[in-house]
Write an enzyme that holds these catalytic residues in place. Structure first.
Site, short mmCIF file in Angstrom:
data_model
loop_
_atom_site.label_atom_id
_atom_site.label_comp_id
_atom_site.label_asym_id
_atom_site.label_seq_id
_atom_site.Cartn_x
_atom_site.Cartn_y
_atom_site.Cartn_z
N HIS A 234 0.82 -1.22 0.00
CA HIS A 234 0.00 0.00 0.00
C HIS A 234 0.86 1.27 0.00
O HIS A 234 2.08 1.22 0.12
CB HIS A 234 -0.99 0.01 1.17
CG HIS A 234 -0.36 0.06 2.54
ND1 HIS A 234 0.14 1.21 3.09
CD2 HIS A 234 -0.20 -0.91 3.49
CE1 HIS A 234 0.58 0.97 4.31
NE2 HIS A 234 0.40 -0.32 4.57
N CYS A 251 3.22 -4.77 6.56
CA CYS A 251 2.93 -4.55 5.14
C CYS A 251 4.16 -4.05 4.39
O CYS A 251 5.15 -3.62 5.00
CB CYS A 251 1.80 -3.53 5.00
SG CYS A 251 0.21 -4.12 5.60
#
Length: 405
Positions: A234, A251
């Site tokens: 992301h 992430c």
């Protein structure tokens, strides 16, 4: 002289010397020669660092001012600007800065080191990453994340061979690489695929312009008892251009512009994402030999199944084998012997075979293909995922087989 001493601590002298030597020799990285695309902001920053290393602070500061005007949220660029201003006066950075500010500065210096180290890394033209042996036509692109060096690579599938298109600086989990349990703040090591796209309007600001979740934990992770969820690729909040090397909860995080570049190239439900620690670039010939060896093992497995040679067929399954139904090797063998006893004819066709070396595992390959099975009393077409491991005697055996990864 004092000015140079002040700035060298920031510019990571060893890296700078190597890069300047390359410039003096009139060389360029082979990756750049191959047309590889970098983030424009990163390229501008690296050019500034090169000017500063040469002692041309005025030009460096002027160029950096343009970058900051275009990217006012690029915190690393802001730090470089401040330290260049100090260095130009010949003074040293104030050693009395607060502990919090020192930690922030150190984290940004780690980001600078990561970006600069990549810039002076060995050339890769004519070489391919050894994690990708063969790509089926269904995969237009592959994402490879080098967790140890905070770098994300985007490859294009060129007739089954990966061709490097672009690479970007990335942030990983605060706990580093090798996720094991929920909450450990680590980024997983393994081979996954992008499952969906979540747009900006459905996300908190911390995720930036969008997110691409991956299918962690996959079948191998579950077999090893790894837990956790929500591993995404992301963007970043709009208050910053990038995050420091270890700043996420697991992430893979990249600048918003870079995220948009990648999002345009991926295919939901298809694009593989390989997360590894270190990337080994080898010659195409070396990969071809490994690919041929693996294809030979797969073909021998297929042939023994098609020949209804149950003994030879089962020899391709490791003693530790687990099926997608949870059967161990003994129960799997009983089931296969029972089924094959009813067969007078078996045809097995494999297509769209992809082969990838599995990172973080000793001598393991992940093989994916479409399988068409036809016998005298049954027909099925499935998508298969197999994990093959090479034994000490050099033979390849299947340790895990599944239809849903």
């Amino acid at each position: 002289m004092r000015a140079r001493q002040a700035i060298y601590g920031f510019l990571l002298l060893a890296c700078c010397v190597a890069w300047t030597a390359a410039l003096a020799a009139g060389t360029e990285t082979q990756a750049a020669a191959a047309g590889k695309v970098h983030s424009s902001a990163e390229a501008q920053l690296l050019a500034v660092l090169n000017l500063a290393q040469k002692g041309d602070y005025d030009s460096a500061i002027n160029d950096l001012s343009d970058l900051i005007e275009a990217r006012p949220n690029f915190r690393l660029a802001q730090l470089v600007y401040g330290e260049l201003m100090v260095a130009r006066t010949g003074r040293s950075i104030d050693p009395a800065i607060s502990e919090k500010m020192r930690d922030q500065r150190d984290a940004l210096l780690d980001e600078a080191k990561s970006r600069w180290a990549h810039r002076v890394s060995a050339a890769t033209d004519g070489k391919v990453p050894d994690v990708i042996l063969q790509l089926s036509p269904e995969y237009d692109h592959v994402v490879v994340v080098d967790l140890s060096n905070n770098r994300l690579y985007l490859f294009e599938n060129e007739q089954g061979v990966p061709r490097l298109l672009s690479d970007f600086y990335t942030t990983i989990g605060r706990g580093g690489a090798g996720k094991q349990v929920e909450g450990d703040m680590r980024t997983p090591i393994g081979i996954y695929h992008i499952t969906r796209y979540i747009d900006d309007n459905r996300l908190p600001e911390i995720y930036g312009v969008g997110a691409l979740p991956v299918n962690y934990p996959n079948a191998l992770d579950r077999l090893h008892g790894r837990t956790g969820y929500g591993i995404w690729l992301h963007g970043v909040p709009r208050t910053t251009y990038s995050r420091t090397p270890r700043a996420s909860e697991g992430c893979v995080v990249i600048a918003n512009d870079d995220f948009e570049s990648i999002r345009e190239q991926v295919t939901i439900g298809k694009t593989p994402v390989i997360m590894t620690t270190g990337l080994n670039w080898v010659s195409a010939a070396e990969v071809e030999q490994q690919r041929s060896d693996m294809l030979a093992a797969i073909e021998s497995w297929r042939h023994s199944w098609q020949a209804i040679d149950t003994k030879s067929y089962l020899a391709y399954y490791a003693p530790s084998f687990i099926s997608d139904k949870g059967l161990d090797k003994e129960d799997f063998a009983i089931e296969k012997k029972r089924i094959n006893a009813t067969k007078t004819k078996i045809e097995v066709d494999l297509s769209d075979i992809s082969i990838m070396r599995y990172p973080g595992e000793d001598r393991m390959m992940k093989v994916m293909f479409n399988q068409a099975y036809t016998s005298n009393n049954y027909h099925a077409e499935d998508r298969k995922v197999q994990y093959w491991r090479q034994s000490d005697d050099g033979d390849w055996q299947i340790v895990l087989e599944t239809e849903q990864d």
